[in-house]
Design an enzyme around this catalytic site. Structure first.
Site, PDB file in Angstrom:
ATOM      1  N   TYR A   1      -1.742  -1.423  10.302  1.00  0.00           N
ATOM      2  CA  TYR A   1      -1.829  -1.688   8.866  1.00  0.00           C
ATOM      3  C   TYR A   1      -0.615  -1.114   8.128  1.00  0.00           C
ATOM      4  O   TYR A   1       0.024  -1.803   7.321  1.00  0.00           O
ATOM      5  CB  TYR A   1      -3.118  -1.087   8.328  1.00  0.00           C
ATOM      6  CG  TYR A   1      -3.326  -1.223   6.839  1.00  0.00           C
ATOM      7  CD1 TYR A   1      -3.790  -2.415   6.285  1.00  0.00           C
ATOM      8  CD2 TYR A   1      -3.073  -0.154   5.980  1.00  0.00           C
ATOM      9  CE1 TYR A   1      -3.990  -2.542   4.914  1.00  0.00           C
ATOM     10  CE2 TYR A   1      -3.273  -0.266   4.612  1.00  0.00           C
ATOM     11  CZ  TYR A   1      -3.723  -1.459   4.091  1.00  0.00           C
ATOM     12  OH  TYR A   1      -3.916  -1.575   2.729  1.00  0.00           O
TER      13      TYR A   1
ATOM     14  N   SER B   1       0.859  -1.184   0.000  1.00  0.00           N
ATOM     15  CA  SER B   1       0.000   0.000   0.000  1.00  0.00           C
ATOM     16  C   SER B   1       0.890   1.227   0.000  1.00  0.00           C
ATOM     17  O   SER B   1       2.039   1.178   0.469  1.00  0.00           O
ATOM     18  CB  SER B   1      -0.891   0.012   1.246  1.00  0.00           C
ATOM     19  OG  SER B   1      -1.530   1.272   1.404  1.00  0.00           O
TER      20      SER B   1
ATOM     21  N   LYS C   1       2.345  -3.141   6.070  1.00  0.00           N
ATOM     22  CA  LYS C   1       2.601  -2.913   4.651  1.00  0.00           C
ATOM     23  C   LYS C   1       4.043  -2.463   4.411  1.00  0.00           C
ATOM     24  O   LYS C   1       4.666  -2.844   3.406  1.00  0.00           O
ATOM     25  CB  LYS C   1       1.611  -1.887   4.101  1.00  0.00           C
ATOM     26  CG  LYS C   1       0.166  -2.354   4.098  1.00  0.00           C
ATOM     27  CD  LYS C   1      -0.020  -3.628   3.278  1.00  0.00           C
ATOM     28  CE  LYS C   1      -1.480  -4.003   3.141  1.00  0.00           C
ATOM     29  NZ  LYS C   1      -1.676  -5.230   2.330  1.00  0.00           N
TER      30      LYS C   1
END
Length: 249
Positions: free
Chosen positions: A153, A140, A157
């Protein structure tokens, strides 16, 4: 050069969204596709049916990738079905929103297990059966620029990007290339209604003035898996409509 006829691809988390788009695009290019899912059995079956209706080959395979040995079992099932494995797309992941202050360690671990450890385990298992080929992690743009409520998160990533570089270094001698694709905001049904201010901010910031689509991400993956990318490894391909070039001040 984008013809993958005769190859077999495994796409994790392929029952919907980005994973579905990747599975369909690889099937369109001629690859037989193993559609992995955890809880979305009905959606995975629909992806398989869509591929088969277009003349492709696909199979739905269930696995909880956070369980010990699940990735090895999944890879064995793919090889048992297709006879080989040429491409692994590590797409499985979750994206909860939770402020860092007060974040429970269980939440942190769940995100890292699902988004990062599953890719580590699947890559390790796949590399044991692959003869050359391509491994692609779906990371991401938050790997480089975190968003509020996404500490777990974004960390996962960012680690995926580094894992790909490390794996590219160590698996290169086997002819296995490992890269990441880092999408920006990808559209889904109802997103503009659920988050109108965020969608509008994105459109203003993106030079191409639109959200991404699962096909945009899938095309990047297809390139990295194709003969066009035989000398590309350890790379993070950003697919964000140019939003990362927008000034942050």
């Amino acid at each position: 050069m984008l013809d993958l006829t005769g190859t077999v691809a495994l796409v994790t988390g392929a029952s919907g969204g980005i994973g579905r788009g990747i599975a369909l695009r690889f099937a369109e290019a001629g690859s037989a596709v193993a559609v992995h899912y955890h809880r979305g059995a009905t959606r995975a079956a629909a992806v398989v049916a869509e591929i088969e209706a277009s003349g492709g080959a696909a199979v739905a395979l269930e696995a909880d990738l956070s369980s010990d040995g699940a990735c090895q079992d999944l890879v064995r099932a793919v090889v048992g079905w297709g006879g080989r494995l040429d491409t692994l797309v590590n797409n499985a992941g979750i994206q909860p929103v939770e402020p860092l202050p007060g974040m429970a360690v269980q939440s942190w671990r769940a995100v890292l297990e699902t988004n990062l450890t599953s890719a580590f385990s699947c890559t390790q298992a796949a590399a044991e059966v692959m003869t050359g080929g391509s491994v692609i992690h779906i990371a991401s743009i938050e790997a480089a620029q975190p968003a509020p409520g996404h500490a777990h998160y974004s960390s996962a990533k960012a680690a995926l990007v580094m894992h790909a570089r490390a794996a590219a270094l160590e698996y290169g001698a086997r002819g296995i290339r490992v890269n990441t694709v880092s999408p920006g905001l990808i559209d889904r049904p109802g997103l503009a209604d659920d988050w109108p201010e965020g969608v509008e901010r994105w459109r203003r910031a993106a030079p191409l003035a639109r959200l991404g689509t699962p096909t945009d991400v899938a095309n990047a993956c297809l390139f990295l898996a194709s003969p066009l990318a035989t000398w590309v490894t350890g790379h993070n391909l950003v697919v964000d409509g140019g939003v990362a070039s927008h000034p942050s001040w």
